[in-house]
Design a protein around this motif. Structure first.
Motif, PDB file in Angstrom:
ATOM      1  N   HIS A 379      -0.489 -44.758  -1.331  1.00 22.31           N
ATOM      2  CA  HIS A 379       0.160 -43.476  -1.078  1.00 22.31           C
ATOM      3  C   HIS A 379      -0.881 -42.381  -0.864  1.00 22.31           C
ATOM      4  CE1 HIS A 379       2.288 -39.702  -2.082  1.00 22.31           C
ATOM      5  NE2 HIS A 379       3.379 -40.324  -1.677  1.00 22.31           N
ATOM      6  N   LEU A 380      -1.913 -42.374  -1.696  1.00 27.76           N
ATOM      7  CA  LEU A 380      -2.968 -41.370  -1.568  1.00 27.76           C
ATOM      8  C   LEU A 380      -3.722 -41.523  -0.249  1.00 27.76           C
ATOM      9  CD1 LEU A 380      -4.767 -39.109  -2.816  1.00 27.76           C
ATOM     10  CD2 LEU A 380      -6.133 -40.943  -3.845  1.00 27.76           C
ATOM     11  N   MET A 381      -4.094 -42.757   0.092  1.00 28.99           N
ATOM     12  CA  MET A 381      -4.870 -42.970   1.310  1.00 28.99           C
ATOM     13  C   MET A 381      -4.059 -42.692   2.568  1.00 28.99           C
ATOM     14  SD  MET A 381      -7.338 -46.247   0.600  1.00 28.99           S
ATOM     15  CE  MET A 381      -8.381 -45.742   1.977  1.00 28.99           C
ATOM     16  N   ALA A 382      -2.757 -42.962   2.509  1.00 32.86           N
ATOM     17  CA  ALA A 382      -1.922 -42.766   3.693  1.00 32.86           C
ATOM     18  C   ALA A 382      -1.528 -41.309   3.894  1.00 32.86           C
ATOM     19  CB  ALA A 382      -0.667 -43.640   3.595  1.00 32.86           C
ATOM     20  N   THR A 383      -1.307 -40.575   2.797  1.00 33.42           N
ATOM     21  CA  THR A 383      -0.744 -39.220   2.899  1.00 33.42           C
ATOM     22  C   THR A 383      -1.694 -38.119   2.472  1.00 33.42           C
ATOM     23  OG1 THR A 383       0.160 -39.203   0.648  1.00 33.42           O
ATOM     24  CG2 THR A 383       1.511 -40.228   2.367  1.00 33.42           C
ATOM     25  N   ASP A 384      -2.783 -38.475   1.802  1.00 30.53           N
ATOM     26  CA  ASP A 384      -3.713 -37.510   1.199  1.00 30.53           C
ATOM     27  C   ASP A 384      -3.064 -36.689   0.094  1.00 30.53           C
ATOM     28  OD1 ASP A 384      -6.296 -37.907   2.146  1.00 30.53           O
ATOM     29  OD2 ASP A 384      -5.888 -36.879   4.022  1.00 30.53           O
ATOM     30  N   ASN A 385      -1.961 -37.186  -0.438  1.00 30.56           N
ATOM     31  CA  ASN A 385      -1.295 -36.561  -1.583  1.00 30.56           C
ATOM     32  C   ASN A 385      -1.216 -37.574  -2.721  1.00 30.56           C
ATOM     33  OD1 ASN A 385      -0.582 -33.985  -0.371  1.00 30.56           O
ATOM     34  ND2 ASN A 385       0.858 -35.156   0.888  1.00 30.56           N
ATOM     35  N   HIS A 386      -1.379 -37.090  -3.954  1.00 32.15           N
ATOM     36  CA  HIS A 386      -1.317 -37.982  -5.099  1.00 32.15           C
ATOM     37  C   HIS A 386       0.112 -38.446  -5.346  1.00 32.15           C
ATOM     38  CE1 HIS A 386      -5.243 -36.085  -5.909  1.00 32.15           C
ATOM     39  NE2 HIS A 386      -5.523 -37.219  -6.522  1.00 32.15           N
ATOM     40  N   HIS A 387       0.260 -39.740  -5.610  1.00 33.88           N
ATOM     41  CA  HIS A 387       1.549 -40.289  -6.004  1.00 33.88           C
ATOM     42  C   HIS A 387       1.859 -39.799  -7.420  1.00 33.88           C
ATOM     43  CE1 HIS A 387       4.157 -43.969  -7.053  1.00 33.88           C
ATOM     44  NE2 HIS A 387       4.857 -43.178  -6.281  1.00 33.88           N
ATOM     45  N   ALA A 388       3.079 -39.359  -7.660  1.00 29.33           N
ATOM     46  CA  ALA A 388       3.425 -38.682  -8.911  1.00 29.33           C
ATOM     47  C   ALA A 388       3.024 -39.455 -10.174  1.00 29.33           C
ATOM     48  CB  ALA A 388       4.907 -38.347  -8.931  1.00 29.33           C
ATOM     49  N   PRO A 389       3.320 -40.768 -10.288  1.00 27.98           N
ATOM     50  CA  PRO A 389       2.942 -41.458 -11.538  1.00 27.98           C
ATOM     51  C   PRO A 389       1.445 -41.516 -11.796  1.00 27.98           C
ATOM     52  CG  PRO A 389       4.616 -42.701 -10.342  1.00 27.98           C
ATOM     53  CD  PRO A 389       4.143 -41.621  -9.415  1.00 27.98           C
ATOM     54  N   ALA A 390       0.622 -41.341 -10.748  1.00 26.77           N
ATOM     55  CA  ALA A 390      -0.829 -41.398 -10.919  1.00 26.77           C
ATOM     56  C   ALA A 390      -1.477 -40.036 -10.703  1.00 26.77           C
ATOM     57  CB  ALA A 390      -1.424 -42.413  -9.944  1.00 26.77           C
ATOM     58  N   ALA A 391      -0.699 -38.979 -10.784  1.00 28.61           N
ATOM     59  CA  ALA A 391      -1.199 -37.650 -10.422  1.00 28.61           C
ATOM     60  C   ALA A 391      -2.275 -37.128 -11.369  1.00 28.61           C
ATOM     61  CB  ALA A 391      -0.036 -36.657 -10.371  1.00 28.61           C
ATOM     62  N   LYS A 392      -2.338 -37.657 -12.579  1.00 30.11           N
ATOM     63  CA  LYS A 392      -3.314 -37.159 -13.555  1.00 30.11           C
ATOM     64  C   LYS A 392      -4.629 -37.935 -13.536  1.00 30.11           C
ATOM     65  CE  LYS A 392       0.064 -35.202 -16.768  1.00 30.11           C
ATOM     66  NZ  LYS A 392      -0.385 -33.804 -16.579  1.00 30.11           N
ATOM     67  N   TYR A 393      -4.729 -38.935 -12.665  1.00 30.04           N
ATOM     68  CA  TYR A 393      -5.943 -39.755 -12.644  1.00 30.04           C
ATOM     69  C   TYR A 393      -6.998 -39.140 -11.721  1.00 30.04           C
ATOM     70  CZ  TYR A 393      -3.272 -43.378 -15.069  1.00 30.04           C
ATOM     71  OH  TYR A 393      -2.532 -44.080 -15.992  1.00 30.04           O
ATOM     72  N   ARG A 394      -7.317 -37.874 -11.958  1.00 28.89           N
ATOM     73  CA  ARG A 394      -8.255 -37.139 -11.118  1.00 28.89           C
ATOM     74  C   ARG A 394      -9.689 -37.393 -11.551  1.00 28.89           C
ATOM     75  NH1 ARG A 394      -5.402 -33.138  -8.189  1.00 28.89           N
ATOM     76  NH2 ARG A 394      -3.196 -33.737  -8.266  1.00 28.89           N
ATOM     77  N   LEU A 395     -10.573 -37.443 -10.595  1.00 28.39           N
ATOM     78  CA  LEU A 395     -11.987 -37.640 -10.871  1.00 28.39           C
ATOM     79  C   LEU A 395     -12.611 -36.410 -11.523  1.00 28.39           C
ATOM     80  CD1 LEU A 395     -14.596 -39.291 -10.616  1.00 28.39           C
ATOM     81  CD2 LEU A 395     -14.784 -38.498  -8.242  1.00 28.39           C
ATOM     82  N   ASP A 396     -12.160 -35.227 -11.143  1.00 33.16           N
ATOM     83  CA  ASP A 396     -12.827 -34.008 -11.629  1.00 33.16           C
ATOM     84  C   ASP A 396     -12.506 -33.687 -13.078  1.00 33.16           C
ATOM     85  OD1 ASP A 396     -10.240 -33.099 -11.490  1.00 33.16           O
ATOM     86  OD2 ASP A 396     -10.655 -31.428 -10.123  1.00 33.16           O
ATOM     87  N   ARG A 397     -11.640 -34.444 -13.738  1.00 32.05           N
ATOM     88  CA  ARG A 397     -11.351 -34.158 -15.146  1.00 32.05           C
ATOM     89  C   ARG A 397     -12.581 -34.375 -16.024  1.00 32.05           C
ATOM     90  NH1 ARG A 397      -8.970 -39.458 -14.605  1.00 32.05           N
ATOM     91  NH2 ARG A 397      -9.434 -40.855 -16.365  1.00 32.05           N
TER      92      ARG A 397
END
Length: 417
Positions: A379-397
């Motif tokens: 979903h991320l690679m196709a749309t450049d938007n985070h998929h809701a269930p994985a939205a908190k898995y950010r690198l910058d945290r």
């Protein structure tokens, strides 16, 4: 080619001459829209969902060895959704729902067995913690049942309830948890991706990532240069090494996690059992072998083999929990390279390089996350938007300190997760 009872019967009566290979063995093309680095469970599931959910076909999965030869074939096959923290809880809940329909979706038997998972607790404090976890699981929409000592005895009568060092107070029962056949999961996703036009290219090691003006242009491989508009890094314990090809330093350490299997025995363990005080977990495979594991080896390594002291530690924990297994002969052991993050939770995110994406840091949760990870990363690679269930898995945290998810409350030391 679809599998069905009628097809199996027909092939059995005609010498099994009608089966065809599960996937093609294509030569790499000069250019693809998307290149996935890593032909394990997460990479193959990403390619499958890119094709199935987003209609993308010009995709290549590059694997330096053979498909499914890494961590997806080096684990204890446990599938569960018993996480506590927001961010992890909804992700693994989503992944478990995908597991429950996976065989029908792939038309492939991954031997998913929802035999139930029981996490034992051994003190009042552990019981309170599991009560909170169970409530969190139920609030998420998953299942959790708190068992007292006698409730555990009804399910697991073979445990040593008389031990005084780690007395069994009860357990948290997750009925929808269970196991699956690890390599069959890789094969099923590979077959499904190939059917949708994805090129699965084995023996093709990535040796460099081409970047121009902050944008990814493709990869260098042992089979020549391949251009790509987007590149996804999904290589588990090798994430740090591959990301370094793009000039990135990930907040990851790679550690060895050993697993073991015994000779085949008659059915004796109906559930997956986790020993809270010894970090020991065990189930019985369909072949009858007892499959079990424990802690990491506690030092960084890229070697797929473990050390003898940790073997002894795991065996001690198992004998403390259920002395009966001391009669079983261990046939083999293996090590998986675990990509451990500082907070014990994974990363699914875009990088600062345009067109370069990363999926890594799965710690102990890699196998059970295979469907959810591939779904969300696609979903991320196709749309450049985070998929809701994985939205908190950010690198910058890890740079900002905001949104860290320390599921076990053990701090920022990688190997404690």
């Amino acid at each position: 080619m679809r599998f069905s009872a009628l097809r199996v019967l027909k092939e059995g009566l005609t010498g099994n001459k009608g089966w065809t290979p599960h996937w093609r063995d294509p030569q790499p093309k000069d250019e693809y829209d998307i290149v996935i680095i890593g032909g394990g469970g997460h990479g193959l599931s990403t390619a499958y969902y890119l094709a199935k959910n987003h209609g993308l076909r010009n995709i290549a999965v590059l694997e330096k060895g053979y498909l499914g030869g890494g961590n997806v074939g080096r684990n204890t096959t446990i599938v569960r959704a018993n996480y506590f923290l927001q961010g992890n809880s909804e992700f693994y809940s989503h992944s478990l729902k995908l597991w429950e329909n996976l065989e029908e979706d792939l038309n492939y038997n991954v031997m998913h067995s929802q035999r139930g998972l029981i996490n034992l607790f051994h003190s009042d404090g552990q019981r309170d913690a599991f009560v909170r976890r169970g409530n969190s699981m139920v609030n998420q929409g998953d299942d959790a049942i708190l068992l007292d000592r006698e409730g555990v005895r009804e399910h697991l009568p073979y445990l040593d309830f008389e031990q005084t060092r780690f007395p069994i107070y009860g357990g948290l029962y997750h009925p929808r948890g269970g196991t699956a056949r690890h390599d069959a999961v890789a094969w099923g996703y590979a077959r499904g991706a190939d059917e949708r036009g994805v090129d699965l290219i084995q023996n093709c090691e990535v040796t460099g990532i081409d970047i121009e003006n902050g944008k990814v242009k493709g990869v260098q491989t042992t089979r020549g240069a391949i251009k790509a508009k987007k590149v996804g890094i999904v290589v588990a314990g090798r994430s740090g090494q591959v990301a370094a090809m793009a000039g990135m330093r990930l907040p990851i350490e790679s550690h060895v996690l050993q697993a073991f299997v015994t000779e085949g025995l008659k059915p004796v363990i109906d559930h997956v059992v986790s020993f809270g005080m010894g970090h020991f977990y065990i189930s019985q495979s369909d072949k009858g072998g007892l499959v079990f594991g424990g802690d990491l080896d506690f030092y960084s390594s890229y070697a797929s083999r473990g050390n003898l002291p940790m073997k002894e530690h795991v065996m001690e924990a198992g004998m403390t929990l259920m002395p009966m297994i001391g009669k079983a002969k261990v046939l083999r052991s293996w090590g998986g390279i675990m990509d451990m993050t500082p907070d014990g939770s994974p990363i699914i995110d875009k990088t600062d390089i345009d067109g370069l994406y990363i999926d890594c840091g799965w710690c102990y949760g890699g196998f059970k996350a295979v469907p959810g990870s591939g779904f969300s990363f696609a979903h991320l690679m196709a749309t450049d938007n985070h998929h809701a269930p994985a939205a908190k898995y950010r690198l910058d945290r890890f740079r900002t300190g905001y949104g860290l998810m320390d599921e076990e409350g053990t701090g920022s030391q990688h190997n404690l997760h």
